[in-house]
Design a protein around this motif. Structure first.
Motif, PDB file in Angstrom:
ATOM      1  N   TYR A 121       0.517   7.189   8.840  1.00 40.95           N
ATOM      2  CA  TYR A 121      -0.511   6.569   9.676  1.00 40.95           C
ATOM      3  C   TYR A 121      -1.883   6.656   9.033  1.00 40.95           C
ATOM      4  O   TYR A 121      -2.673   5.701   9.101  1.00 40.95           O
ATOM      5  CB  TYR A 121      -0.529   7.233  11.057  1.00 40.95           C
ATOM      6  CG  TYR A 121      -1.616   6.690  11.952  1.00 40.95           C
ATOM      7  CD1 TYR A 121      -1.463   5.485  12.619  1.00 40.95           C
ATOM      8  CD2 TYR A 121      -2.828   7.382  12.104  1.00 40.95           C
ATOM      9  CE1 TYR A 121      -2.460   4.975  13.428  1.00 40.95           C
ATOM     10  CE2 TYR A 121      -3.831   6.880  12.912  1.00 40.95           C
ATOM     11  CZ  TYR A 121      -3.641   5.679  13.572  1.00 40.95           C
ATOM     12  OH  TYR A 121      -4.641   5.171  14.358  1.00 40.95           O
ATOM     13  N   GLN A 122      -2.190   7.781   8.391  1.00 37.02           N
ATOM     14  CA  GLN A 122      -3.508   7.954   7.794  1.00 37.02           C
ATOM     15  C   GLN A 122      -3.761   6.901   6.714  1.00 37.02           C
ATOM     16  O   GLN A 122      -4.847   6.334   6.620  1.00 37.02           O
ATOM     17  CB  GLN A 122      -3.632   9.372   7.202  1.00 37.02           C
ATOM     18  CG  GLN A 122      -3.547  10.481   8.242  1.00 37.02           C
ATOM     19  CD  GLN A 122      -4.647  10.365   9.285  1.00 37.02           C
ATOM     20  OE1 GLN A 122      -5.767   9.947   8.988  1.00 37.02           O
ATOM     21  NE2 GLN A 122      -4.320  10.709  10.527  1.00 37.02           N
ATOM     22  N   ILE A 182      -8.707  -0.689  14.636  1.00 36.56           N
ATOM     23  CA  ILE A 182      -7.362  -0.337  14.208  1.00 36.56           C
ATOM     24  C   ILE A 182      -6.320  -0.794  15.232  1.00 36.56           C
ATOM     25  O   ILE A 182      -5.245  -1.272  14.871  1.00 36.56           O
ATOM     26  CB  ILE A 182      -7.267   1.188  13.970  1.00 36.56           C
ATOM     27  CG1 ILE A 182      -8.177   1.581  12.793  1.00 36.56           C
ATOM     28  CG2 ILE A 182      -5.836   1.611  13.706  1.00 36.56           C
ATOM     29  CD1 ILE A 182      -8.255   3.071  12.559  1.00 36.56           C
ATOM     30  N   LYS A 183      -6.628  -0.658  16.517  1.00 34.92           N
ATOM     31  CA  LYS A 183      -5.647  -0.984  17.563  1.00 34.92           C
ATOM     32  C   LYS A 183      -5.209  -2.442  17.487  1.00 34.92           C
ATOM     33  O   LYS A 183      -4.044  -2.763  17.760  1.00 34.92           O
ATOM     34  CB  LYS A 183      -6.258  -0.687  18.936  1.00 34.92           C
ATOM     35  CG  LYS A 183      -5.281  -0.905  20.086  1.00 34.92           C
ATOM     36  CD  LYS A 183      -5.923  -0.537  21.417  1.00 34.92           C
ATOM     37  CE  LYS A 183      -4.933  -0.770  22.564  1.00 34.92           C
ATOM     38  NZ  LYS A 183      -5.534  -0.428  23.875  1.00 34.92           N
ATOM     39  N   VAL A 201      -6.585  -0.770   7.044  1.00 38.28           N
ATOM     40  CA  VAL A 201      -6.900  -1.949   7.858  1.00 38.28           C
ATOM     41  C   VAL A 201      -8.382  -1.985   8.230  1.00 38.28           C
ATOM     42  O   VAL A 201      -9.062  -0.965   8.263  1.00 38.28           O
ATOM     43  CB  VAL A 201      -6.039  -1.993   9.133  1.00 38.28           C
ATOM     44  CG1 VAL A 201      -4.566  -2.036   8.787  1.00 38.28           C
ATOM     45  CG2 VAL A 201      -6.339  -0.822  10.048  1.00 38.28           C
ATOM     46  N   THR A 202      -8.826  -3.174   8.528  1.00 44.61           N
ATOM     47  CA  THR A 202     -10.193  -3.386   8.986  1.00 44.61           C
ATOM     48  C   THR A 202     -10.285  -3.048  10.473  1.00 44.61           C
ATOM     49  O   THR A 202      -9.428  -3.482  11.250  1.00 44.61           O
ATOM     50  CB  THR A 202     -10.594  -4.860   8.770  1.00 44.61           C
ATOM     51  OG1 THR A 202     -10.387  -5.196   7.391  1.00 44.61           O
ATOM     52  CG2 THR A 202     -12.043  -5.091   9.146  1.00 44.61           C
ATOM     53  N   PRO A 203     -11.273  -2.274  10.897  1.00 40.68           N
ATOM     54  CA  PRO A 203     -11.413  -1.977  12.336  1.00 40.68           C
ATOM     55  C   PRO A 203     -11.579  -3.268  13.130  1.00 40.68           C
ATOM     56  O   PRO A 203     -12.087  -4.269  12.601  1.00 40.68           O
ATOM     57  CB  PRO A 203     -12.678  -1.113  12.392  1.00 40.68           C
ATOM     58  CG  PRO A 203     -12.789  -0.520  11.019  1.00 40.68           C
ATOM     59  CD  PRO A 203     -12.276  -1.586  10.088  1.00 40.68           C
ATOM     60  N   HIS A 238      -5.475  -4.322  14.640  1.00 41.18           N
ATOM     61  CA  HIS A 238      -5.147  -4.741  13.273  1.00 41.18           C
ATOM     62  C   HIS A 238      -4.038  -3.932  12.610  1.00 41.18           C
ATOM     63  O   HIS A 238      -3.688  -4.207  11.459  1.00 41.18           O
ATOM     64  CB  HIS A 238      -6.401  -4.686  12.394  1.00 41.18           C
ATOM     65  CG  HIS A 238      -7.430  -5.689  12.778  1.00 41.18           C
ATOM     66  ND1 HIS A 238      -8.705  -5.714  12.242  1.00 41.18           N
ATOM     67  CD2 HIS A 238      -7.386  -6.733  13.644  1.00 41.18           C
ATOM     68  CE1 HIS A 238      -9.390  -6.715  12.764  1.00 41.18           C
ATOM     69  NE2 HIS A 238      -8.607  -7.347  13.622  1.00 41.18           N
ATOM     70  N   LEU A 239      -3.449  -2.953  13.293  1.00 38.57           N
ATOM     71  CA  LEU A 239      -2.382  -2.124  12.718  1.00 38.57           C
ATOM     72  C   LEU A 239      -1.231  -2.031  13.713  1.00 38.57           C
ATOM     73  O   LEU A 239      -1.428  -1.657  14.872  1.00 38.57           O
ATOM     74  CB  LEU A 239      -2.902  -0.722  12.379  1.00 38.57           C
ATOM     75  CG  LEU A 239      -1.867   0.285  11.858  1.00 38.57           C
ATOM     76  CD1 LEU A 239      -1.185  -0.225  10.594  1.00 38.57           C
ATOM     77  CD2 LEU A 239      -2.526   1.634  11.595  1.00 38.57           C
ATOM     78  N   SER A 293      -4.157   3.437   8.527  1.00 38.74           N
ATOM     79  CA  SER A 293      -5.360   3.337   9.351  1.00 38.74           C
ATOM     80  C   SER A 293      -6.609   3.211   8.488  1.00 38.74           C
ATOM     81  O   SER A 293      -7.601   2.591   8.905  1.00 38.74           O
ATOM     82  CB  SER A 293      -5.467   4.555  10.275  1.00 38.74           C
ATOM     83  OG  SER A 293      -5.579   5.755   9.519  1.00 38.74           O
ATOM     84  N   ARG A 294      -6.585   3.803   7.287  1.00 43.37           N
ATOM     85  CA  ARG A 294      -7.727   3.631   6.363  1.00 43.37           C
ATOM     86  C   ARG A 294      -7.704   2.261   5.690  1.00 43.37           C
ATOM     87  O   ARG A 294      -8.740   1.759   5.259  1.00 43.37           O
ATOM     88  CB  ARG A 294      -7.716   4.734   5.306  1.00 43.37           C
ATOM     89  CG  ARG A 294      -8.082   6.120   5.826  1.00 43.37           C
ATOM     90  CD  ARG A 294      -8.382   7.081   4.685  1.00 43.37           C
ATOM     91  NE  ARG A 294      -7.227   7.299   3.843  1.00 43.37           N
ATOM     92  CZ  ARG A 294      -6.351   8.286   4.010  1.00 43.37           C
ATOM     93  NH1 ARG A 294      -6.507   9.130   5.015  1.00 43.37           N
ATOM     94  NH2 ARG A 294      -5.323   8.432   3.196  1.00 43.37           N
TER      95      ARG A 294
END
Length: 592
Positions: free
Chosen positions: A178-179, A189-190, A185-187, A192-193, A182-183
């Motif tokens: 996940y780390q 995150i919810k 994707v572009t914010p 875009h991931l 999450s780094r």
């Protein structure tokens, strides 16, 4: 020296193979996406860690995801880069100028099945997405689709894409850190991931499409959930608080715009519902954002056509029918609120009072019915209920389930050798099966071979295999109807275990000897050698001793030996010991 057998892992994997009866899919872009413009690059994991089935699910997911967009220059351009040992551009941004071309190219994409070299693929994607500094360009989006296995060092290329203004979205279908994602994707995150099982990727299609739409359709007024008498209008926020407001005007396009209905909405609105519309009528919509003390206002516009009141007779369709299940699809009739669908289904030869019933929310446009009987005709009724209304709309359809598909349920692997495996299966159903097909290939990658066998056969010897290699073996039972049922196992061939030869003992002193040996060949899995000998003669304190030596050592000196000592040397491989040799020393004489 006793040769140890190689342990093999047998993992039974039931594969449900079926002949799909797919519904026809409309590849006409949605008019609500007219104003979308941008470049979408698909970074698709095509490595060997992804099964053929999972890769197929990914392609169909991308097909559904992109279907509503208008494709080509001035609209949405799509490129595809495959992640592999040597990443490659499957097609670039200017390759396809229509939705039909894009759909055909996506679904024909071959899996490469190499290593997961994501970092190299990102560098290739960066070159495709690059734009000269200062040049005005439409929004750019990179959608990374992977099983999450060994993504590698992606932070550098991802950071470079972020600096160039590229929005990164990711979908992972398996093992994931996940780390790392999450780094990447572009914010936010919810939005875009996404982490999702390959079998249920359709549940994220709508949310992911809306996330892409928010990035590349920045000045759009979207019309959604159109029925015969209503529609939902969505837009991105343009105003922020204060005395600002939106003015919404809508009406039939054939009428004078002065007769359009008007609504005033607060600045925190991003959607509204328009109701009391006429069926089968084209409407025009204008949304104007007003800011006090400003001479400038922003206006968005859109158009849509309401559904006819008379619902088409084939709007309820049965797709992907198997012997025990079917998927039911229908056009949207209801939207939100307290509305609901009631689905009834059962065998047509039975009374409709015995039909099973399901209640579904208004946002449903499909459902799966299961626990059906094979080779049976079913009737289906779908009723759309709206509160406070005396009228309800009912759709109906019928379908026949497929006959049961029989296939082997037990597989055994025997006669394992370095280059062969015997595969047997049961039960044999020669009366129901036309023929068997056995497919086998090394894991995780390699050429897949196939053998066709008669309906009466229940085993086959697979030869010319690679030693010490895991194989995926699939036995398919093919029926006259074209249906197939299959079962798979994983099995491994044995390691090649060359033995020791030319063992020699050379006396070095009163109680010492030098031991020399050679092997027939230097096997890849050779780990070392065990040297074993007896010390202490026939005294009560006599004992056996042993010494482990690395693979590159072919001699050793033994000391403090009794007059007659038996010395044995055997090779040690990754999975077992190879054949060894023994010799005996004699007092003051050359080794025998």
């Amino acid at each position: 020296m006793r040769r140890l057998g190689v342990a093999c892992l047998l993992l039974l994997l039931l594969l449900s193979a079926r002949v799909p009866r797919s519904c026809a899919r409309d590849t006409t872009p949605d008019s609500g996406f007219d104003c979308c413009e941008g470049d979408v690059l698909l970074l698709l994991d095509s490595s060997g860690s992804i099964s053929f089935y999972e890769f197929s699910r990914m392609l169909h997911f991308l097909s559904d995801l992109l279907r509503p967009f208008h494709v080509g220059r001035g609209h949405v351009r799509v490129a595809l880069v495959q992640v592999d040992t040597e990443p490659r551009v499957e097609f670039d941004f200017d390759a396809h100028s229509s939705q039909n071309e894009l759909q055909d190219a996506l679904l024909r994409t071959p899996q490469l099945r190499g290593d997961t070299m994501t970092e190299k693929a990102l560098l290739l994607a960066q070159r495709l997405l690059w734009r000269p500094a200062g040049q005005k360009a439409p929004p750019r989006v990179l959608l990374w689709l992977t099983d999450g296995v060994e993504p590698g060092n992606v932070e550098g290329p991802i950071s470079a894409l972020h600096k160039e203004g590229v929005s990164v979205l990711a979908v992972s279908t398996g093992h994931s850190n996940y780390q790392v994602f999450s780094r990447a994707v572009t914010p936010p995150i919810k939005q875009h991931l996404y982490f999702v099982d390959p079998d249920y990727m359709d549940i994220i299609t709508k949310d992911l499409r809306e996330a892409i739409t928010d990035l590349i359709c920045t000045e759009c007024l979207h019309v959604r959930d159109v029925t015969s008498h209503s529609a939902l209008l969505h837009w991105q926020a343009i105003l922020i608080g204060g005395l600002s407001h939106y003015e919404l005007q809508y009406g039939e396009t054939e009428s004078n715009s002065d007769t359009y209905r008007k609504l005033t909405l607060s600045p925190d609105h991003t959607w509204t519902e328009v109701t009391d519309l006429q069926p089968d009528t084209h409407y025009g919509v204008r949304l104007t954002a007003h800011t006090p003390y400003s001479t400038h206002s922003t206006t968005l516009s859109a158009g849509f056509t309401t559904l006819p009141d008379l619902i088409c007779t084939d709007c309820l369709q049965a797709c992907d029918v198997t012997s025990h299940s079917a998927l039911l699809h229908w056009q949207a009739i209801l939207i939100g609120g307290l509305s609901h669908y009631e689905l009834q289904y059962g065998e047509t030869e039975s009374s409709s009072d015995t039909y099973r019933k399901l209640t579904l929310s208004p946002d449903h446009t499909w459902t799966e019915v299961t626990d059906l009987q094979p080779d049976t005709h079913y009737g289906v009724r779908l009723t759309a209920h709206t509160p406070y209304s005396t009228h309800s709309t009912t759709l109906s359809a019928g379908f026949t389930t497929l006959p049961d598909v029989f296939y082997p349920t037990t597989v055994m692997v025997s006669e394992s050798g370095p280059d062969r495996l015997r595969v047997s299966w049961s039960p044999v159903q020669s009366g129901r099966v036309e023929w068997y097909r056995v497919e086998f290939g090394p894991i995780p990658r390699g050429d897949v071979r196939s053998v066709t066998l008669s309906r009466s056969q229940s085993s086959v010897l697979l030869t010319q295999l690679q030693p010490d290699t895991h194989y995926l073996i699939t036995i398919s039972a093919v029926h006259s109807s074209g249906q197939e049922g299959a079962i798979s196992v994983k099995a491994c061939t044995e390691e090649v275990l060359p033995g020791v030869h030319d063992l020699g003992l050379t006396q070095m002193g009163f109680d010492s000897v030098k031991v020399d040996w050679r092997t027939q060949e230097q096997a890849a899995g050779l780990q070392g050698y065990w040297v074993k000998w007896e010390t202490g003669g026939s005294s009560p304190s006599s004992s056996s001793s042993s010494r482990y030596l690395p693979a590159q050592t072919l001699s050793t000196v033994l000391t403090h030996l009794n007059p007659t000592t038996r010395v044995c040397v055997s090779p040690v491989y990754r999975t077992a010991r190879g054949e060894g040799l023994c010799c005996t020393t004699h007092t003051h004489t050359a080794a025998s």
